[in-house]
Design a protein around this motif. Structure first.
Motif, PDB file in Angstrom:
ATOM      1  N   GLU A 149      34.933  28.813  53.752  1.00 22.19           N
ATOM      2  CA  GLU A 149      35.615  28.355  52.542  1.00 22.19           C
ATOM      3  C   GLU A 149      35.087  29.111  51.325  1.00 22.19           C
ATOM      4  N   THR A 150      35.998  29.502  50.447  1.00 18.60           N
ATOM      5  CA  THR A 150      35.596  30.278  49.267  1.00 18.60           C
ATOM      6  C   THR A 150      36.202  29.684  47.995  1.00 18.60           C
ATOM      7  N   HIS A 151      35.643  30.091  46.849  1.00 21.25           N
ATOM      8  CA  HIS A 151      36.139  29.697  45.530  1.00 21.25           C
ATOM      9  C   HIS A 151      36.226  30.977  44.693  1.00 21.25           C
ATOM     10  N   THR A 152      37.421  31.327  44.273  1.00 22.42           N
ATOM     11  CA  THR A 152      37.603  32.611  43.590  1.00 22.42           C
ATOM     12  C   THR A 152      38.091  32.406  42.155  1.00 22.42           C
ATOM     13  N   PRO A 153      38.040  33.449  41.332  1.00 23.69           N
ATOM     14  CA  PRO A 153      38.377  33.300  39.908  1.00 23.69           C
ATOM     15  C   PRO A 153      39.832  32.911  39.680  1.00 23.69           C
ATOM     16  N   LYS A 154      40.019  32.008  38.743  1.00 23.99           N
ATOM     17  CA  LYS A 154      41.371  31.643  38.316  1.00 23.99           C
ATOM     18  C   LYS A 154      41.737  32.370  37.031  1.00 23.99           C
ATOM     19  N   ILE A 155      40.751  33.029  36.427  1.00 22.72           N
ATOM     20  CA  ILE A 155      40.997  33.839  35.236  1.00 22.72           C
ATOM     21  C   ILE A 155      40.863  35.296  35.660  1.00 22.72           C
ATOM     22  N   VAL A 156      41.925  36.051  35.458  1.00 22.36           N
ATOM     23  CA  VAL A 156      41.923  37.440  35.928  1.00 22.36           C
ATOM     24  C   VAL A 156      42.294  38.377  34.786  1.00 22.36           C
ATOM     25  N   SER A 157      41.954  39.664  34.984  1.00 23.72           N
ATOM     26  CA  SER A 157      42.069  40.612  33.873  1.00 23.72           C
ATOM     27  C   SER A 157      43.455  41.208  33.732  1.00 23.72           C
ATOM     28  N   SER A 158      44.245  41.164  34.805  1.00 27.40           N
ATOM     29  CA  SER A 158      45.550  41.807  34.686  1.00 27.40           C
ATOM     30  C   SER A 158      46.612  40.982  35.403  1.00 27.40           C
ATOM     31  N   ALA A 159      47.835  41.230  35.015  1.00 25.33           N
ATOM     32  CA  ALA A 159      48.965  40.465  35.546  1.00 25.33           C
ATOM     33  C   ALA A 159      49.662  41.284  36.617  1.00 25.33           C
ATOM     34  N   THR A 160      48.860  42.055  37.358  1.00 24.00           N
ATOM     35  CA  THR A 160      49.464  43.064  38.221  1.00 24.00           C
ATOM     36  C   THR A 160      50.021  42.541  39.524  1.00 24.00           C
ATOM     37  N   GLU A 161      49.582  41.368  39.979  1.00 23.44           N
ATOM     38  CA  GLU A 161      49.983  41.004  41.330  1.00 23.44           C
ATOM     39  C   GLU A 161      51.490  40.903  41.474  1.00 23.44           C
ATOM     40  N   SER A 162      52.114  40.175  40.569  1.00 20.88           N
ATOM     41  CA  SER A 162      53.568  40.127  40.671  1.00 20.88           C
ATOM     42  C   SER A 162      54.215  40.608  39.387  1.00 20.88           C
ATOM     43  N   GLY A 163      53.428  40.644  38.308  1.00 18.62           N
ATOM     44  CA  GLY A 163      53.949  41.235  37.078  1.00 18.62           C
ATOM     45  C   GLY A 163      54.661  40.267  36.173  1.00 18.62           C
ATOM     46  N   ALA A 164      55.250  39.223  36.754  1.00 16.83           N
ATOM     47  CA  ALA A 164      56.031  38.301  35.926  1.00 16.83           C
ATOM     48  C   ALA A 164      55.484  36.894  36.050  1.00 16.83           C
TER      49      ALA A 164
ATOM     50  N   ARG B 127      24.339  33.447  51.373  1.00 17.93           N
ATOM     51  CA  ARG B 127      24.303  32.427  50.318  1.00 17.93           C
ATOM     52  C   ARG B 127      25.595  31.613  50.275  1.00 17.93           C
ATOM     53  N   PHE B 128      26.689  32.275  50.619  1.00 17.85           N
ATOM     54  CA  PHE B 128      27.981  31.610  50.473  1.00 17.85           C
ATOM     55  C   PHE B 128      28.310  30.719  51.665  1.00 17.85           C
TER      56      PHE B 128
END
Lengths: 411, 411
Positions: A149-164, B127-128
């Motif tokens: 199980e992981t926890h990843t960022p919800k704030i990202v630097s670019s809108a590149t994944e889908s663009g819209a 660690r994770f």
């Protein structure tokens, strides 16, 4: 003071004094006796009050000291007698609709506007036990298959994944965005853990006001490495669906059978059956195909595979035998696209070719593939869609505690 | 094709042909033989290559077809012989530091800048697994205590909870904010489910660059109704900590003993011991008190209770016997505030009094308390702080996959 007994446990205490606590669910004043229905997290119990005093209004929080008495005519076979009532907290205003009526009389907007109190209705509340059980089944299945199980960022630097459809954030004076999915992170983490999952919020600035879209929803994401192709991902998804269904069934809720082998229909064949030649499936097509799967295969689940590359994201792996089509799939469940997934590209050179002139915008993502990534794939399942379809409710907002959409930012 | 065997399972296959797959962790070319160490999600295995061909570079993804041979001198007691190698994916560039060295030679900024590949180092990756096990222990403990898992909005309409350090969002043209905690929602849901928890991201526009603050972290939140006072919350927290420690211990990681009764120190007494008269504890005070708890009580955990009302949020319940002090607590663990919690106000009239002129800004929140709320309380535990303290790492960024802070928005 004796410890609190839950209403569901009262039948094991017949003849004994107990302390119960909860909400006044309903009061009924007869000539010589008052009946209260007390509600707690486990259910309800009938309380018999001999006092002449007016009973407190519905939704008052009370503690009841009483004796458990067998009464075959009472709900659950027991009632509370010789009761004294201690109010713990009084309501300042009545609920927007009667919570004690068996059916929910309020409209969806009323329910959503008053969610903190409306959700107390047993029928509305029960939906979220189903939702929680499904998530527990998702996790336990994947834990058993060696996922981390992981926890990843919800704030990202670019809108590149889908663009819209991204929400912008002011991040310490810099422009940032809310993550639309953990896609890039879960792929990166295949390089670390091989098999990962995440249960978390994803954000879509969805400009359409439909019964199946939310601005925030709970995405159940999984990604795994060392696959042959997308069929290995589909096999894991089949196990996950069976685990989720089994977990929900343990609540006594009817669940669909997840076939040992979920039927698979190639996209081009689906188009032929539909008499169409489109690059994607319309909602009406998905409903038709779901009905077909029930008729032909007795399955409420259907995999549609081999979508045209043109309609899938750039990281989608093509079908080596027919490169215009992809090693991707959607899972339809009761007429709705519930899951989307597939095999991803894994070679650095393939990403360079797929991105072409856009390469610079994807620096961080590309770095992942510069260091040796196995063939991998994964899927994302929308929790609210699953629960809605499972329970036969029409709108995903009905299975979301506090939905966010184009118009709704509170409560 | 035979199915894949994980390296950890090789000892059960001595003498048999196997297919393994993973990354080239290390290569050592001797005169007549090349040794490869292959890494997969379960561990590593030694591969003996007789071929004269140059072995592929570290981090190449390979499939190995070989025979399992007992060799007491090899790590794990077995090695792979008669091996043929099929490269699946080649690295385009080398890792920023040698992943095969037992110690991590890179600085924290290098690790964070190159997290997708740096985290492959077995020491960093491990660690994770600890973090994931801790969360599993949190959930299973609360599931066993009748709690319901919930998912609440991360986009909220006002910045009222603490007023400072919030991230602003453009929400379909309206001003909105990222939630700093699920506080208001978990309280509202006590009215529905009595006992709720949530594992999810929270967001703080934290302007300070310290080793213990992040702009996004994973908060383990719980809230429960029908409590006597904050001691009932502390009792649940004690169970949760024991469950988390037990879950981590199952990985073979050393964990602190969670005492059956965690020592409790009243805030005013702590001040007296420290020879101070401050409204809050400084980080150095927390370290001193933690040391004191180890010396006096043999406990690495310490509850400090009864903080002055002036330093706690408006929804904090006062101590009825001394209203300038609160029914609140912090849990110190190895010198750091790990958990904060307490009893909350539950009566509508008490909220009106506590908010005074600010009432209008809290409309939605107040509506929760207009409908009968039981005495309740809860706590929030920062996952990264827990894992950092448990593993003895200095900076919470070291136990965050992709940290977000004042300076860091990628990867």
């Amino acid at each position: 003071m004796i410890s609190r007994t839950l209403t569901a446990d009262l039948p094991r205490h017949v003849g004994a004094p107990v302390r119960v606590a909860g909400w006044v669910h309903r009061r009924r004043r007869l000539k010589s006796v008052t009946f209260l229905v007390l509600r707690d997290r486990s259910g309800t119990a009938q309380v018999v009050l001999r006092s002449d005093a007016a009973p407190p209004p519905e939704e008052t929080v009370v503690e009841v000291h009483a004796t458990v008495t067998a009464n075959p005519r009472a709900p659950g076979g027991v009632e509370l007698t010789s009761a004294t009532l201690v109010p713990l907290s009084e309501p300042a205003s009545p609920p927007p609709f009667d919570l004690y009526r068996p059916a929910v009389s309020a409209s969806l907007p009323t329910i959503l506007d008053h969610a903190p109190v409306a959700l107390r209705h047993p029928l509305l509340k029960a939906r979220f036990a189903v939702s929680a059980a499904a998530v527990a089944g998702f996790r336990s299945t994947l834990d058993g298959l060696g996922f981390t199980e992981t926890h990843t960022p919800k704030i990202v630097s670019s809108a590149t994944e889908s663009g819209a459809n991204v929400f912008g954030i002011d991040y310490f004076g810099r422009q940032a965005y809310l993550a639309q999915s953990p896609q890039f992170y879960k792929q990166a983490l295949v390089g670390v853990f091989e098999r990962v999952y995440e249960v978390g919020p994803v954000f879509r600035a969805e400009p359409h006001d439909t019964a199946r879209h939310l601005a925030q929803y709970t995405s159940l994401d999984a990604e795994l490495g060392f696959i042959e192709d997308h069929h290995d991902v589909m096999a894991v998804l089949r196990e996950v669906l069976a685990g989720m269904a089994e977990s929900v069934a343990s609540l006594g809720v009817a669940v669909p059978e997840v076939p040992a082998e979920i039927p698979e229909l190639y996209f081009a064949d689906a188009q032929a059956m539909l008499g169409k030649d489109e690059p994607d499936l319309a909602p009406a097509d998905e409903r038709w195909l779901s009905d077909w799967a029930v008729r032909e295969h007795g399955s409420e689940f259907l995999f549609v595979t081999g979508y045209p590359m043109a309609k899938r994201p750039f990281y989608t792996h093509p079908d080596p035998a027919r490169p215009a089509y992809s090693n991707s799939f959607d899972l339809l469940f009761r007429g709705l696209e519930l899951v989307t997934g597939g095999q991803r590209l894994h070679r650095h050179a393939d990403y360079l070719a797929a991105l072409g002139d856009d390469v610079e915008a994807y620096d961080d993502y590309l770095a992942v593939f510069a260091h040796g990534m196995p063939p991998h794939g994964g899927f994302a399942l929308g929790l609210e869609r699953w629960t809605a379809r499972l329970l036969g409710v029409a709108n995903v907002r009905e299975v979301t505690l506090f939905p966010r959409d184009l118009h709704r930012l509170t409560p």
